[in-house]
Design a protein around this motif. Structure first.
Motif, PDB file in Angstrom:
ATOM      1  N   LEU A  52      -7.533 -13.819  -3.198  1.00 17.48           N
ATOM      2  CA  LEU A  52      -7.868 -12.978  -4.349  1.00 17.48           C
ATOM      3  C   LEU A  52      -8.157 -11.550  -3.901  1.00 17.48           C
ATOM      4  O   LEU A  52      -7.673 -10.584  -4.501  1.00 17.48           O
ATOM      5  CB  LEU A  52      -9.068 -13.560  -5.102  1.00 17.48           C
ATOM      6  CG  LEU A  52      -9.603 -12.705  -6.256  1.00 17.48           C
ATOM      7  CD1 LEU A  52      -8.580 -12.625  -7.376  1.00 17.48           C
ATOM      8  CD2 LEU A  52     -10.915 -13.270  -6.766  1.00 17.48           C
ATOM      9  N   ALA A  53      -8.932 -11.415  -2.840  1.00 19.35           N
ATOM     10  CA  ALA A  53      -9.258 -10.090  -2.313  1.00 19.35           C
ATOM     11  C   ALA A  53      -7.994  -9.365  -1.859  1.00 19.35           C
ATOM     12  O   ALA A  53      -7.825  -8.166  -2.126  1.00 19.35           O
ATOM     13  CB  ALA A  53     -10.249 -10.211  -1.153  1.00 19.35           C
ATOM     14  N   ASP A  54      -7.094 -10.090  -1.186  1.00 22.20           N
ATOM     15  CA  ASP A  54      -5.831  -9.486  -0.747  1.00 22.20           C
ATOM     16  C   ASP A  54      -5.017  -9.003  -1.935  1.00 22.20           C
ATOM     17  O   ASP A  54      -4.485  -7.891  -1.929  1.00 22.20           O
ATOM     18  CB  ASP A  54      -5.001 -10.495   0.056  1.00 22.20           C
ATOM     19  CG  ASP A  54      -5.589 -10.803   1.416  1.00 22.20           C
ATOM     20  OD1 ASP A  54      -6.462 -10.043   1.882  1.00 22.20           O
ATOM     21  OD2 ASP A  54      -5.185 -11.822   2.007  1.00 22.20           O
ATOM     22  N   LYS A  55      -4.923  -9.844  -2.953  1.00 22.85           N
ATOM     23  CA  LYS A  55      -4.132  -9.483  -4.124  1.00 22.85           C
ATOM     24  C   LYS A  55      -4.720  -8.275  -4.850  1.00 22.85           C
ATOM     25  O   LYS A  55      -3.990  -7.368  -5.234  1.00 22.85           O
ATOM     26  CB  LYS A  55      -3.991 -10.677  -5.064  1.00 22.85           C
ATOM     27  CG  LYS A  55      -3.044 -11.707  -4.492  1.00 22.85           C
ATOM     28  CD  LYS A  55      -2.918 -12.928  -5.325  1.00 22.85           C
ATOM     29  CE  LYS A  55      -2.088 -14.007  -4.691  1.00 22.85           C
ATOM     30  NZ  LYS A  55      -1.383 -13.725  -3.481  1.00 22.85           N
ATOM     31  N   VAL A 105       2.799  -7.220   6.359  1.00 20.73           N
ATOM     32  CA  VAL A 105       3.784  -6.166   6.124  1.00 20.73           C
ATOM     33  C   VAL A 105       3.330  -5.265   4.966  1.00 20.73           C
ATOM     34  O   VAL A 105       3.488  -4.040   5.023  1.00 20.73           O
ATOM     35  CB  VAL A 105       5.189  -6.769   5.857  1.00 20.73           C
ATOM     36  CG1 VAL A 105       6.183  -5.705   5.437  1.00 20.73           C
ATOM     37  CG2 VAL A 105       5.688  -7.488   7.093  1.00 20.73           C
ATOM     38  N   GLN A 106       2.752  -5.867   3.932  1.00 19.19           N
ATOM     39  CA  GLN A 106       2.257  -5.054   2.811  1.00 19.19           C
ATOM     40  C   GLN A 106       1.121  -4.140   3.267  1.00 19.19           C
ATOM     41  O   GLN A 106       1.081  -2.959   2.906  1.00 19.19           O
ATOM     42  CB  GLN A 106       1.804  -5.952   1.664  1.00 19.19           C
ATOM     43  CG  GLN A 106       2.941  -6.628   0.938  1.00 19.19           C
ATOM     44  CD  GLN A 106       2.476  -7.569  -0.163  1.00 19.19           C
ATOM     45  OE1 GLN A 106       1.292  -7.847  -0.316  1.00 19.19           O
ATOM     46  NE2 GLN A 106       3.422  -8.089  -0.935  1.00 19.19           N
ATOM     47  N   LEU A 107       0.197  -4.683   4.063  1.00 24.37           N
ATOM     48  CA  LEU A 107      -0.896  -3.858   4.594  1.00 24.37           C
ATOM     49  C   LEU A 107      -0.349  -2.711   5.449  1.00 24.37           C
ATOM     50  O   LEU A 107      -0.793  -1.560   5.327  1.00 24.37           O
ATOM     51  CB  LEU A 107      -1.862  -4.710   5.430  1.00 24.37           C
ATOM     52  CG  LEU A 107      -2.790  -5.653   4.680  1.00 24.37           C
ATOM     53  CD1 LEU A 107      -3.449  -6.640   5.641  1.00 24.37           C
ATOM     54  CD2 LEU A 107      -3.854  -4.880   3.915  1.00 24.37           C
ATOM     55  N   MET A 108       0.618  -3.025   6.304  1.00 23.84           N
ATOM     56  CA  MET A 108       1.209  -1.997   7.163  1.00 23.84           C
ATOM     57  C   MET A 108       1.902  -0.917   6.340  1.00 23.84           C
ATOM     58  O   MET A 108       1.827   0.269   6.674  1.00 23.84           O
ATOM     59  CB  MET A 108       2.198  -2.633   8.145  1.00 23.84           C
ATOM     60  CG  MET A 108       1.541  -3.432   9.236  1.00 23.84           C
ATOM     61  SD  MET A 108       2.662  -4.352  10.346  1.00 23.84           S
ATOM     62  CE  MET A 108       4.195  -3.495  10.262  1.00 23.84           C
ATOM     63  N   VAL A 117     -10.782   4.081   4.146  1.00 23.71           N
ATOM     64  CA  VAL A 117     -11.347   2.928   3.435  1.00 23.71           C
ATOM     65  C   VAL A 117     -10.367   1.756   3.453  1.00 23.71           C
ATOM     66  O   VAL A 117     -10.763   0.605   3.653  1.00 23.71           O
ATOM     67  CB  VAL A 117     -11.761   3.311   1.995  1.00 23.71           C
ATOM     68  CG1 VAL A 117     -12.244   2.097   1.216  1.00 23.71           C
ATOM     69  CG2 VAL A 117     -12.842   4.394   2.026  1.00 23.71           C
ATOM     70  N   PHE A 118      -9.068   2.044   3.278  1.00 22.38           N
ATOM     71  CA  PHE A 118      -8.073   0.977   3.309  1.00 22.38           C
ATOM     72  C   PHE A 118      -8.013   0.350   4.697  1.00 22.38           C
ATOM     73  O   PHE A 118      -7.888  -0.867   4.831  1.00 22.38           O
ATOM     74  CB  PHE A 118      -6.687   1.499   2.906  1.00 22.38           C
ATOM     75  CG  PHE A 118      -5.691   0.392   2.694  1.00 22.38           C
ATOM     76  CD1 PHE A 118      -5.572  -0.219   1.462  1.00 22.38           C
ATOM     77  CD2 PHE A 118      -4.892  -0.047   3.736  1.00 22.38           C
ATOM     78  CE1 PHE A 118      -4.672  -1.257   1.269  1.00 22.38           C
ATOM     79  CE2 PHE A 118      -3.986  -1.074   3.554  1.00 22.38           C
ATOM     80  CZ  PHE A 118      -3.872  -1.677   2.311  1.00 22.38           C
ATOM     81  N   PHE A 119      -8.122   1.162   5.736  1.00 19.81           N
ATOM     82  CA  PHE A 119      -8.125   0.651   7.105  1.00 19.81           C
ATOM     83  C   PHE A 119      -9.305  -0.292   7.317  1.00 19.81           C
ATOM     84  O   PHE A 119      -9.152  -1.371   7.895  1.00 19.81           O
ATOM     85  CB  PHE A 119      -8.165   1.811   8.102  1.00 19.81           C
ATOM     86  CG  PHE A 119      -8.151   1.370   9.534  1.00 19.81           C
ATOM     87  CD1 PHE A 119      -6.982   0.920  10.129  1.00 19.81           C
ATOM     88  CD2 PHE A 119      -9.316   1.385  10.284  1.00 19.81           C
ATOM     89  CE1 PHE A 119      -6.964   0.497  11.450  1.00 19.81           C
ATOM     90  CE2 PHE A 119      -9.315   0.964  11.604  1.00 19.81           C
ATOM     91  CZ  PHE A 119      -8.137   0.520  12.189  1.00 19.81           C
ATOM     92  N   ILE A 120     -10.475   0.108   6.836  1.00 17.96           N
ATOM     93  CA  ILE A 120     -11.667  -0.751   6.944  1.00 17.96           C
ATOM     94  C   ILE A 120     -11.450  -2.058   6.177  1.00 17.96           C
ATOM     95  O   ILE A 120     -11.762  -3.146   6.674  1.00 17.96           O
ATOM     96  CB  ILE A 120     -12.929  -0.013   6.448  1.00 17.96           C
ATOM     97  CG1 ILE A 120     -13.262   1.145   7.398  1.00 17.96           C
ATOM     98  CG2 ILE A 120     -14.113  -0.967   6.312  1.00 17.96           C
ATOM     99  CD1 ILE A 120     -14.284   2.126   6.857  1.00 17.96           C
ATOM    100  N   ALA A 121     -10.879  -1.950   4.980  1.00 23.58           N
ATOM    101  CA  ALA A 121     -10.600  -3.154   4.182  1.00 23.58           C
ATOM    102  C   ALA A 121      -9.613  -4.057   4.918  1.00 23.58           C
ATOM    103  O   ALA A 121      -9.777  -5.282   4.936  1.00 23.58           O
ATOM    104  CB  ALA A 121     -10.048  -2.759   2.809  1.00 23.58           C
ATOM    105  N   GLY A 122      -8.598  -3.461   5.541  1.00 27.68           N
ATOM    106  CA  GLY A 122      -7.642  -4.242   6.319  1.00 27.68           C
ATOM    107  C   GLY A 122      -8.292  -4.937   7.503  1.00 27.68           C
ATOM    108  O   GLY A 122      -7.958  -6.083   7.822  1.00 27.68           O
TER     109      GLY A 122
END
Length: 188
Positions: free
Chosen positions: A64-67, A126-129, A33-38
Motif C-alpha cells: 500500500l505504501a509503495d502504491k 524500476v519505478q523507484l529508479m 524526501v523521495f530518496f528517504i522514502a525509497g
C-alpha cells in the motif's frame, strides 16, 4: 509495532510531503524526501527478513505504501511533463487493476496471501529508479535516449507484472470454483 512497520508508516507519511513539494515546484527537496522514502522501502524488507519481524500488517501496509508513493509521484511527474503521460497511465492502471482484482477475490471469499513475486519487486525497483532519475535530472542530466529507455523499461515491467497478477487472480478464482463445485454421487 515492529520497526519495519514503523518504516512503512514513515513512507506513507512522506508521500503527501512529496506531493506538496512537487506541486510547489521544489524538485530538489522532493528528490531528498523521495530518496528517504525509497530507503525506508528497502530497509523495512531487509529488517523484517533479517530479524524475523514479518507481520500480517506489514504484508498489507508495505505494498500500500509503495502504491501510494509511486502512483502519486508518477501522476504528478506526468502533470509536470517530466514523464510521459502514457507511462503514468500504465502505472496507475496496473495498480487499479490489482486493487480491483483483490476486491474481486475478497468478494468471492478467495483467500489471498500477499507475497510479491520477483517481477513485482523488480517493477517497484524500476519505478523507484525512474522517479529518482527524473527528480535528479536537474542535478545530473543524462541523454534523452537514456530516459526514454528507462521509461520504456518501467512501462514494460509494469505491464508484465500487471499481467502476472491478472493470470494469478484468474487461477485463484478458478481454483476456488473447482473446489466449490458440486460433485454428484453415482445415484444422482
Amino acid at each position: 509495532m515492529t520497526i519495519p512497520n514503523v518504516l512503512t508508516l514513515i513512507r506513507i507519511l512522506l508521500t503527501p510531503v512529496i506531493v506538496w513539494l512537487l506541486l510547489a515546484g521544489r524538485l530538489d527537496c522532493a528528490l531528498l524526501v523521495f530518496f528517504i522514502a525509497g530507503l525506508t522501502d528497502g530497509l523495512d524488507g531487509l529488517i523484517a527478513r533479517l530479524f524475523h519481524q514479518k507481520t500480517k500488517l506489514g504484508a498489507y501496509l508495505d505494498p500500500l505504501a509503495d502504491k501510494l508513493l509511486l502512483v502519486s509521484s508518477f501522476i504528478l511527474l506526468a502533470y509536470l511533463n517530466l514523464v510521459p503521460i502514457w507511462l503514468a497511465v500504465i502505472i496507475v492502471s496496473r495498480d487499479v487493476i490489482i486493487l480491483l482484482g483483490m476486491m474481486t477475490l475478497l468478494f468471492h471469499n478467495v483467500r489471498v496471501e500477499i507475497k510479491p513475486s520477483i517481477i513485482s519487486k523488480l517493477t517497484t525497483l524500476v519505478q523507484l529508479m525512474t522517479v529518482l532519475a527524473v527528480l535528479a535530472s536537474s542535478y545530473v542530466s543524462g541523454p534523452r535516449w537514456a530516459y526514454l529507455v528507462l521509461f520504456f523499461l518501467t512501462g514494460l515491467f509494469s505491464v508484465a507484472s500487471g499481467m502476472q497478477y491478472i493470470v494469478k487472480g484468474f487461477q485463484l478464482l478458478d481454483a476456488k470454483r473447482t473446489n466449490n463445485q458440486h460433485v454428484p454421487l453415482r445415484d444422482e
